[in-house]
Design a protein around this motif. Structure first.
Motif, PDB file in Angstrom:
ATOM      1  N   UNK A   1     -47.046  -7.417 -13.270  1.00 33.01           N
ATOM      2  CA  UNK A   1     -47.788  -8.529 -12.987  1.00 33.01           C
ATOM      3  C   UNK A   1     -48.824  -8.199 -11.895  1.00 33.01           C
ATOM      4  N   UNK A   2     -50.229  -8.992 -12.180  1.00 35.84           N
ATOM      5  CA  UNK A   2     -51.174  -8.654 -11.189  1.00 35.84           C
ATOM      6  C   UNK A   2     -52.168  -7.476 -11.497  1.00 35.84           C
ATOM      7  N   UNK A  56     -54.641  -4.594 -13.187  1.00 36.53           N
ATOM      8  CA  UNK A  56     -56.005  -4.850 -13.727  1.00 36.53           C
ATOM      9  C   UNK A  56     -56.026  -4.293 -15.133  1.00 36.53           C
ATOM     10  N   UNK A  98     -50.991  -5.529 -19.325  1.00 37.37           N
ATOM     11  CA  UNK A  98     -50.588  -7.130 -19.601  1.00 37.37           C
ATOM     12  C   UNK A  98     -49.167  -7.017 -18.824  1.00 37.37           C
ATOM     13  N   UNK A  99     -49.021  -8.087 -18.126  1.00 35.39           N
ATOM     14  CA  UNK A  99     -47.557  -8.304 -17.953  1.00 35.39           C
ATOM     15  C   UNK A  99     -46.744  -9.251 -19.040  1.00 35.39           C
ATOM     16  N   UNK A 100     -45.663  -8.611 -19.315  1.00 34.74           N
ATOM     17  CA  UNK A 100     -44.889  -9.591 -20.346  1.00 34.74           C
ATOM     18  C   UNK A 100     -43.707 -10.376 -19.836  1.00 34.74           C
ATOM     19  N   UNK A 101     -43.696 -10.632 -18.533  1.00 33.72           N
ATOM     20  CA  UNK A 101     -42.766 -11.423 -17.971  1.00 33.72           C
ATOM     21  C   UNK A 101     -43.030 -12.997 -17.944  1.00 33.72           C
ATOM     22  N   UNK A 102     -41.764 -13.756 -18.014  1.00 36.29           N
ATOM     23  CA  UNK A 102     -42.088 -15.041 -17.756  1.00 36.29           C
ATOM     24  C   UNK A 102     -42.222 -15.432 -16.385  1.00 36.29           C
ATOM     25  N   UNK A 103     -42.807 -16.662 -16.182  1.00 39.82           N
ATOM     26  CA  UNK A 103     -43.056 -17.023 -14.665  1.00 39.82           C
ATOM     27  C   UNK A 103     -41.449 -17.260 -14.104  1.00 39.82           C
ATOM     28  N   UNK A 113     -40.200 -13.489 -13.126  1.00 44.21           N
ATOM     29  CA  UNK A 113     -40.850 -12.957 -11.957  1.00 44.21           C
ATOM     30  C   UNK A 113     -40.366 -13.738 -10.740  1.00 44.21           C
ATOM     31  N   UNK A 114     -40.159 -15.002 -10.838  1.00 51.05           N
ATOM     32  CA  UNK A 114     -39.454 -15.628  -9.649  1.00 51.05           C
ATOM     33  C   UNK A 114     -38.104 -15.351  -9.302  1.00 51.05           C
ATOM     34  N   UNK A 168     -49.629  -4.075  -0.283  1.00 48.97           N
ATOM     35  CA  UNK A 168     -49.815  -4.143  -2.086  1.00 48.97           C
ATOM     36  C   UNK A 168     -50.393  -2.735  -2.082  1.00 48.97           C
ATOM     37  N   UNK A 169     -49.905  -2.043  -3.028  1.00 44.29           N
ATOM     38  CA  UNK A 169     -50.320  -0.564  -3.389  1.00 44.29           C
ATOM     39  C   UNK A 169     -50.633  -0.722  -4.948  1.00 44.29           C
ATOM     40  N   UNK A 170     -51.908  -0.389  -5.403  1.00 45.29           N
ATOM     41  CA  UNK A 170     -52.207  -0.253  -6.757  1.00 45.29           C
ATOM     42  C   UNK A 170     -52.568   1.082  -7.152  1.00 45.29           C
ATOM     43  N   UNK A 192     -48.637 -14.521  -1.136  1.00 46.96           N
ATOM     44  CA  UNK A 192     -48.812 -14.376  -2.503  1.00 46.96           C
ATOM     45  C   UNK A 192     -47.558 -14.880  -3.248  1.00 46.96           C
TER      46      UNK A 192
END
Lengths: 370, 510
Positions: free
Chosen positions: B357-358, B360, B363-368, B371-372, B391-393, B507
């Protein structure tokens, strides 16, 4: 018990589940004064049977026996501070009457003057929104607020919530169309937003006080968002999503859609890109494009920045940039850069997602004169 | 014939003197133990008997009564084997009577008479020193640990015969030389260095501040972003371990039985990274014998929790007391012990179950709601104790090649050490040790901000949606940033930078 007779009538009509405006018009034509519905009805039995059939007539006559119940029910709405805006009400928005099945009755809570907003825009998008979607929603909503356009959305999580929150934060006008009755909160994590909008914006619903969400209530809500908006703004939409349904609905209603173009790789931008391609949507490449469609323009605010901040702005003009690259290109240390970023974030000059930063195009920047 | 021998028992991190009385009386040959010995102590009768016989001594064919005094505290462990054996030999006149007087005997016996390593020696020796016991006989395997305690005479022995020969003056064991402690922090100890971490400037700066002010850190980022690497690098910039700190850590590690016997003392700051399946007793300390847990093993060092949401919620919440007080109190039926647990917590987590999620490029495959729920596993009160969130990317390989190498850890460490000195001076005579531990009163005293900074704070609350409780965290971090700059007062730029370390508040937790 004090109440408006028209309110009582419309409450009863809502129990008759008249959702068709033609039928409603017919019904109104039978009565001289809609507020006198309860008194007039007994003398109109024959006409009713002719127009609506026996079953409907029987049901209507059963319901009016229960007048005290409706009086009590109506008082509950009054106690909650909910105003009933019926189809005949002068406050009922003209643009909502244009859709093919406008709601007969709106339950509204908050600032009713928003129903008469000159310009409105609907913001729809996915619940799970990417950073790109967040950032584009933010700058477009900022432009809408500055141009005094009322932001209409569906108070869901993700795009909807973001649009409402940003509008409120910037002191703009917003209308939330609920997927449930006014006494319920869905989704629960937006409870704060429900309260805030009742205070500073307007919450409307076409459903009775205690009605929970169902599949059809979401569709109904989207139809009203469409109806209340002069145009639709879509930051992101994936194929087969709920947003897709709203968009196709908007097309069939002849509503303008402004879609934000997205990356070729992003699933969340597939549909927006497709709409732009096929000409079903206009490309919202810049907030100005949308405002021009409204015959409005954005007076760009001039922000004065320090030397270090101007340096960052110059780099960000080239597009979204990672923190490390910003540091490298600007020659600032991590600490100096963070200071500049904080100041600029607070002034709304840049937005961040993770370690990437993006420039707000709604403003003009110049160095501070010493 | 009755003899008395001194031994020591462990109670938490304290030693407790135990006197072992051995009495031989005529009667049916048997060994009776009184004075609350546990199962391990009771089993010592077989070890002792074999050890005595296999060392070439005679085992008394008499009724042997052994009393452990004081009688009311529970005695645990195999640490009493040696004193019991010597007591029996002495009572049976195999060695000169009362030659063991003045000695404290410690050690577990093997069946062949050799002495085995014991746990918690450092703690025992220090308690013994404080209580005025001068001479000790310890297992040879433990000698490294004993050599760091100054002011006592230690005689390391490898088997029962050596002990007997020493006590009866036949061939005395040479006294153990004390060793010099070297707790200097050297990057080469760890095999990692901040210079090896390419890019990640924000994270590196945040970790520098974290170590300087003792702040806890939470890193959020996709898998492979380098969170673990960054966490490991934290050790390389920590200040040198002082002898006092080393002794504290060694005591705990020794009691827990994880001390490197050849080293004898902990010379570098501990880095503990328990797996997320850990239980509350293993983390906090406990089990029947109230052993120290991971939080205490990480004392004066780093506790690294990888994938924080994967830990049990009760496990995470149990960290609240040690994070707040720097100690854990463990109560068991038999005893209540207190272990120090001052550590820097470094947590890492993915932004969502799939981790993208987030991101670049993935693709994130999780539902909202997924994630929550994932984020929601971290409770507010726990998060409240974490000053710095970053945040580390990950960077792609192409970028990776171009990125300049960073500053070496040694340079960063110099700055950290300076701030630690400022902190020591500032909090002299108070319980607070670092900026992160500042109480609300300390904050009033040391974190005064001017009008401009106040405005910025208020603005950021509104604009970034920060909570009021984040305000105190920001002030603490700003204090450390000011210290790094060598500034006495907190200036607006220090606040501005500190705000950037609350990125998750705005965030994820809104």
């Amino acid at each position: 018990m004090k109440y408006e007779n028209a309110d009582l009538t419309y409450l009863l009509i809502s129990y008759l589940k008249i959702t068709d405006v033609k039928r409603l018009t017919k019904l109104r034509q039978l009565h001289d004064e809609i507020g006198d519905f309860f008194n007039e009805l007994p003398s109109l039995k024959a006409e009713y049977e002719r127009e609506f059939g026996e079953e409907f007539t029987q049901k209507t006559f059963e319901l009016i026996e229960n007048k005290p119940f409706f009086e009590k029910e109506l008082n509950r709405y009054y106690n909650e501070g909910i105003v009933l805006v019926d189809y005949d009400d002068s406050r009922y928005p003209e643009r909502l009457k244009q859709i093919h099945n406008p709601p007969v009755l709106l339950y509204a809570k908050g600032d009713l003057s928003l129903l008469e907003s000159e310009n409105t825009i609907g913001v729809v998008g996915p619940r799970k929104i990417t950073d790109y979607g967040i950032n584009s929603t933010k700058i477009f909503v900022e432009a809408f607020v500055k141009a005094d356009i009322t932001v209409v959305s569906g108070i869901a999580i993700g795009t909807d919530g973001l649009a409402h929150r940003e509008t409120l934060r910037l002191g703009g006008k917003t209308i939330a169309v609920l997927p449930c009755g006014q006494n319920l909160v869905y989704p629960s994590q937006n409870a704060d937003l429900y309260r805030a909008i009742a205070e500073k914006g307007l919450r409307i619903s076409e459903y009775p006080l205690d009605l929970g969400v169902a599949k059809y209530t979401f569709a109904g809500r989207n139809r009203i968002i469409n109806g209340l908006s002069d145009a639709l703004f879509v930051p992101e939409a994936a194929k087969g999503s709920g947003t897709a349904i709203t968009m196709s609905h908007a097309v069939s209603e002849g509503n303008t859609i402004y879609a934000v173009p997205g990356s070729v790789f992003s699933k969340e931008s597939e549909l927006t890109n497709e709409y732009i391609n096929s000409g079903k949507a206009r490309m919202a490449s810049d907030p100005d494009v949308v405002l021009k469609g409204y015959g409005l323009g954005l007076k760009k605010e001039i922000v004065e920045l320090t030397d270090a901040e101007m340096q960052v702005v110059r780099i960000l003009k080239g597009g979204e940039t990672h923190f490390d690259d910003l540091a490298e290109k600007s020659g600032l240390s991590a600490s100096e850069l963070l200071v500049a970023i904080s100041a600029m974030e607070c002034q709304g000059v840049i937005n961040s997602n993770g370690n990437y930063y993006i420039l707000n195009k709604n403003k003009k920047y110049k160095g501070k004169t010493k | 014939m009755l003899t008395k021998t001194k031994a020591y028992a462990l109670k938490g991190l304290e030693g407790q003197a135990v006197e072992i009385e051995v009495d031989l009386t005529p009667g049916v040959p048997a060994m009776e133990m009184v004075g609350l010995p546990d199962a391990v102590v009771k089993e010592s009768k077989d070890r002792v008997r074999s050890a005595i016989i296999n060392s070439g001594f005679d085992y008394p064919i008499k009724r042997i009564t052994i009393n452990f005094a004081p009688a009311e505290t529970k005695k645990e462990g195999a640490i009493f084997d040696l004193p019991v054996a010597i007591g029996i030999l002495s009572a049976y006149d195999q060695i000169p009577t009362n030659c063991q007087d003045g000695y404290v005997l410690l050690g577990e016996l093997s069946l062949d008479g050799s002495l085995r390593k014991i746990n918690g020696l450092m703690a025992i020796l220090i308690s013994g020193l404080q209580n005025g016991y001068k001479k000790y006989i310890v297992p040879k395997e433990n000698q490294a640990e004993a050599s760091f305690v100054d002011g006592i005479e230690v005689y390391p022995a490898s088997n029962l015969s050596e002990v007997v020969n020493h006590l009866s003056n036949v061939s005395p064991i040479p006294r153990l030389e004390t060793k010099k402690f070297n707790g200097k922090n050297e990057t080469s100890k760890y095999g990692v260095d901040f210079a090896d971490v390419k890019g990640q400037l924000k994270a590196k700066r945040a970790l520098e501040i974290a170590v300087a002010g003792g702040h806890n850190v939470l890193m959020v980022g996709p898998p492979g972003a380098g969170k673990t690497m960054l966490a490991k690098c934290v050790l390389t910039i920590m200040p040198d371990l002082s002898f006092e700190e080393a002794v504290e850590v060694t005591k705990i590690h020794s009691v827990a039985g994880v001390l490197d016997a050849s080293q004898g003392i902990v010379t570098s700051r501990p880095f503990r990274s328990p797996h997320h399946s850990i239980t509350v007793p293993a983390l906090i300390g406990g089990d029947r014998r109230a052993k120290p847990g991971e939080v205490s093993l990480a004392h004066n060092g780093v506790l690294f929790l990888d994938e924080v949401p994967e830990y049990g919620r009760t496990v995470l919440d149990s960290l609240r007391q040690p994070l707040e007080d720097g100690v854990v109190t463990i109560s068991r039926v038999l005893q209540t012990v207190e272990y120090p647990a001052c550590f820097t917590l470094i947590g890492s987590m993915n932004p969502c179950p799939c981790g993208n999620y987030g991101s670049k490029n993935k693709e994130c495959t999780c539902s909202p709601s997924q994630i929550r729920n994932y984020i929601g596993r971290i409770s507010g009160p726990f998060l409240d104790r974490i000053d710095i969130q970053i945040e580390v990317d990950g960077i792609s390989f192409g970028e990776f090649k171009d990125k300049a190498s960073g500053e070496p850890s040694e340079k960063i460490r110099e700055r950290v050490v300076k701030v630690r000195e400022i902190e020591r001076e500032r909090f002299k005579g108070s319980k607070t040790r670092t900026n992160s531990e500042m109480t609300n009163e300390d904050i009033k005293k040391y974190c005064e901000v001017d009008r401009e900074s106040q405005n910025l704070l208020e603005l950021s609350f509104a604009k970034l949606g920060l909570s009021a409780r984040a305000g105190f965290r920001i002030l603490r971090v700003a204090r450390t940033i000011a210290d790094l700059e060598g500034s006495d007062s907190i200036k607006v730029e220090h606040i501005a930078e500190a705000i950037q370390y609350r990125s998750l508040d705005k965030k994820y937790w809104k």
